[in-house]
Design an enzyme around this catalytic site. Structure first.
Site, PDB file in Angstrom:
ATOM      1  CG  HIS A 255      -2.119  -0.930   1.002  1.00  0.00           C
ATOM      2  ND1 HIS A 255      -2.876  -1.411   2.038  1.00  0.00           N
ATOM      3  CD2 HIS A 255      -2.660  -1.467  -0.123  1.00  0.00           C
ATOM      4  CE1 HIS A 255      -3.832  -2.193   1.575  1.00  0.00           C
ATOM      5  NE2 HIS A 255      -3.719  -2.242   0.258  1.00  0.00           N
ATOM      6  CG  HIS A 390      -3.412  -4.841  -8.031  1.00  0.00           C
ATOM      7  ND1 HIS A 390      -3.097  -3.577  -7.558  1.00  0.00           N
ATOM      8  CD2 HIS A 390      -4.369  -5.316  -7.196  1.00  0.00           C
ATOM      9  CE1 HIS A 390      -3.816  -3.317  -6.485  1.00  0.00           C
ATOM     10  NE2 HIS A 390      -4.605  -4.348  -6.252  1.00  0.00           N
TER      11      HIS A 390
END
Length: 414
Positions: A255, A390
């Site tokens: 993150h 992703h």
């Protein structure tokens, strides 16, 4: 801002690397087509098959719709019908026609009828990309998503998103999450592009200020994931469930990479819109990346980025997840574009070498989603290969300017 002169050779300008990224993106897209179900898109197994009991999910449906929309915008035939299918699913069986908003799964397949900010951010992203792709029904879906976000999730007072509610919008969860706000930042950048409303860039800046500048930056750029409704950090949250797929204990280097990239997109978008941007945006993007590399990469004697760390920067969950490494590559490319510094070129090559060697599955397709601490394929956290978003974005982002969301940037290239 996106065209820094570099005194070294970069893969970002290499024709072979551009062709390699395009080929890898095509390969990922071809694998993901099999995820189609009557009510949306489901989760594929390691061989790219839908299990007999597969059920459409809003998260995957929104991510697939966004990804297929980008493929269509990029001039790839064969994806328009998949975008339309995703839009129809999000407008139909996955949407709550009575109270508004979106379920995690079609109502008949789940007892969980709650409404989560994380999912609604992806619905908004999917709708915005489908609008850029000029697909039927996308504008209505976008308007519905914006209405729900404004009415229920966005808190002007907090400058952030509320987390979740019961089906009828009662029973607000006493929790605030960095993850849902991170993906809301991503969605808001896209909404600003599609609607032309700069308020979305202001909202995104408020989120980044709160989550990153006020909390992570003063914590050595460790991203704090969990908060109470007053935005006080809850550092021991899920200590007993450290490998939770969405709310793990501790801090998540993946993150930090993702935030680093989004902070740079926000800076560039505000610059392009002639809006003021605080100088700390670049500093925080650098700090997030540096912290994640220092404490996440190769910290247990094996290459790769661990899933989570404790507050002393010690590995907790040592598995390597594919999305983390996709975001690491994308973040290094963004910092390279922004600064022109060779250190980010070095990291960019390191991450792609690792991805090619250990994550990209040339035999069965797509990417292995998870490796154990010995870098062997595992399925403890993420079984199968359900995620396109992703990895596919990682093949696109290095070739696109920072100042637009992906779908808009692709459209402007054509």
């Amino acid at each position: 801002m996106d065209h820094v002169n570099r005194g070294f050779s970069s893969w970002l300008g290499a024709p072979g690397h551009k062709a390699w990224l395009a080929h890898e993106g095509d390969r990922l897209l071809a694998f993901a087509k099999a995820a189609r179900l009557p009510q949306g898109f489901g989760n594929l197994d390691d061989q790219g098959r839908l299990p007999a009991d597969a059920v459409a999910e809003t998260m995957n449906t929104a991510r697939m719709t966004h990804s297929f929309a980008m493929a269509h915008i990029n001039g790839l035939p064969g994806f328009a019908a998949l975008v339309d299918h995703g839009v129809a699913a999000l407008a139909g069986p996955l949407r709550d026609a009575e109270h508004g908003g979106w379920f995690a799964k079609p109502l008949e397949h789940s007892t969980d009828t709650g409404k989560a900010a994380y999912l609604h951010a992806f619905v908004a992203l999917a709708a915005s990309s489908a609008v850029v792709a000029r697909r039927p029904g996308a504008q209505t879906l976008l308007e519905q998503a914006i209405h729900v976000i404004k009415q229920h999730f966005w808190s002007e007072e907090e400058g952030a998103m509320r987390e979740s509610f019961a089906r009828d919008w009662s029973g607000e969860e006493a929790y605030r999450g960095a993850n849902s706000n991170m993906h809301s930042t991503e969605a808001f950048l896209a909404l600003a592009d599609v609607t032309g409303d700069a308020q979305w860039l202001d909202r995104a800046l408020h989120i980044v200020d709160r989550v990153i500048h006020q909390h992570a930056a003063v914590n050595n750029h460790q991203v704090i994931e969990h908060f109470d409704p007053q935005w006080q950090a809850v550092l021991e949250y899920n200590h007993d469930k450290p490998d939770d797929a969405f709310r793990p204990y501790g801090t998540t280097p993946g993150h930090a990479f993702e935030w680093s990239r989004l902070v740079l997109h926000l800076e560039a978008a505000r610059h392009k819109a002639k809006l003021s941007s605080p100088s700390w945006l670049l500093a925080d993007a650098r700090g997030l990346f540096e912290n994640a590399c220092r404490y996440g990469w190769n910290v247990d004697g094996a290459p790769g980025i661990v899933y989570t760390l404790d507050w002393e920067n010690r590995p907790v969950v040592r598995h390597r997840l594919h999305w983390t490494h996709a975001e690491a590559a994308a973040a290094s490319a963004a910092l390279l574009q922004r600064t022109g510094e060779e250190q980010y070129e070095t990291w960019y090559r390191v991450f792609w070498e690792f991805n090619e060697t250990l994550f990209i599955d040339r035999e069965q397709g797509s990417w292995r989603h998870e490796l154990n601490p010995q870098n062997q394929p595992s399925a403890d956290i993420w079984p199968g290969k359900p995620d396109l978003y992703h990895a596919y974005q990682a093949t696109l982002l290095p070739m696109l300017p920072l100042a637009q969301s992906l779908a808009t940037a692709l459209a402007r290239l054509s």
